[in-house]
Design an enzyme around this catalytic site. Structure first.
Site, PDB file in Angstrom:
ATOM      1  N   SER A  26      43.704  46.524  30.886  1.00 41.97           N
ATOM      2  CA  SER A  26      43.183  45.270  31.433  1.00 41.97           C
ATOM      3  C   SER A  26      44.359  44.455  31.978  1.00 41.97           C
ATOM      4  CB  SER A  26      42.414  44.503  30.346  1.00 41.97           C
ATOM      5  OG  SER A  26      41.707  43.425  30.911  1.00 41.97           O
ATOM      6  N   ASN A  27      44.151  43.170  32.169  1.00 39.26           N
ATOM      7  CA  ASN A  27      45.249  42.304  32.601  1.00 39.26           C
ATOM      8  C   ASN A  27      45.004  40.897  32.047  1.00 39.26           C
ATOM      9  OD1 ASN A  27      43.740  40.655  34.669  1.00 39.26           O
ATOM     10  ND2 ASN A  27      43.404  42.705  35.474  1.00 39.26           N
ATOM     11  N   ALA A  28      45.911  39.983  32.363  1.00 33.21           N
ATOM     12  CA  ALA A  28      45.930  38.669  31.685  1.00 33.21           C
ATOM     13  C   ALA A  28      45.079  37.605  32.380  1.00 33.21           C
ATOM     14  CB  ALA A  28      47.373  38.189  31.570  1.00 33.21           C
ATOM     15  N   ALA A  95      40.443  39.656  38.887  1.00 28.50           N
ATOM     16  CA  ALA A  95      41.570  40.591  38.914  1.00 28.50           C
ATOM     17  C   ALA A  95      41.068  41.943  38.394  1.00 28.50           C
ATOM     18  CB  ALA A  95      42.722  40.061  38.068  1.00 28.50           C
TER      19      ALA A  95
END
Ligand code: PMT
Length: 223
Positions: A26-28, A95
């Protein structure tokens, strides 16, 4: 048709691509930029839909517009294609993970060696798919705004995405800047439009940036 008479679809937050039952890629992204845009669109009178990845759902408390939760990039693609229709404004602040594991293990992967290789497969590109639908004449009168989260050669990459994804507008955020990007309450945006115009915004709360982005969309729709 002015912005307030349009249906606005905003995407926000990350996507999650499972490796096994306990691990994911995943990402932030927190979803804050997307929520700021959805709030601003709703307050301008637009029928607003916020499609979001896994975010802190308390951020959505008290919202009076429709929200749809998704998990993976494939699900985000499905939701956007299902919801988008003629005349919509689509703002892709999400995102999405660009890659997912080529195979998802149904059992927890054991720590057997010093290295673990996970083969990744490219996810579908949602904005490119929307561009294809548009080119095929299936989505008339839509306006599409993307975001570009960049750390190097930021302008070149943002303009490249504007052209490559056939967008009407792209909001560049240089996410290497201290007050911009993932998880922050502020952002620093440069708006590039198809046709060459450029607007540099200073650091400001995400909600204020959202208003400026909607002003830019409104201006394009009236032109
Ligand atoms: O959520 P926050 O914590 O508030 O952070 C906000 C943000 C930094 C996530 C947001 O401002 C932002 O920049 N979003 C875009 C992040 C991103 O995926 O950028 P990109 O340069 O990789 O993608 C370019 C565009 O293509 C984006 O509009 C993205 O939504 C879209 N995309 C990306 C991958 C994919 N498979 N399909 C897409 O349509």
């Amino acid at each position: 048709m002015p912005l307030r008479d349009r249906r606005v679809i905003v995407t926000g937050g990350p996507t999650r691509e499972w490796i096994d039952p306990v691990r994911y890629i995943s990402n932030a992204s927190s979803g804050k930029m997307g929520i700021a845009l959805a709030d601003a669109a709703f307050e301008r009178g637009c029928e607003t839909l916020f499609i979001h990845g896994p975010i802190d759902v308390s951020l959505l408390a008290g919202k009076n517009y429709r929200t749809v939760g998704i998990e993976s990039t494939a699900e985000l693609l499905h939701a956007v294609i299902e919801e988008i229709s003629d005349g919509c404004v689509l703002i892709m602040a999400a995102a999405p993970a660009d890659y997912c594991p080529a195979e998802r293990s149904h059992e927890k992967i054991k720590k057997t060696g010093m290295e673990l290789v996970i083969r990744l497969r490219k996810n579908p590109d949602i904005l490119k798919r929307v561009a294809e639908e548009r080119a095929a004449g299936n989505l008339n009168g839509i306006f599409v705004a993307g975001f570009a989260a960049e750390t190097t050669d930021v302008e070149r990459y943002a303009i490249g995405k504007l052209e490559d994804k056939n967008l009407d507008m792209i909001c560049l955020n240089d996410v290497s800047a201290e007050s911009a990007g993932f998880g922050k309450d502020t952002n620093i945006i440069t708006i590039f439009k198809r046709g060459g115009s450029r607007t540099d915004l200073p650091v400001m709360p995400k909600r204020d940036a959202a208003e400026r982005i909607l002003d830019a969309i409104e201006e394009s729709l009236q032109a």
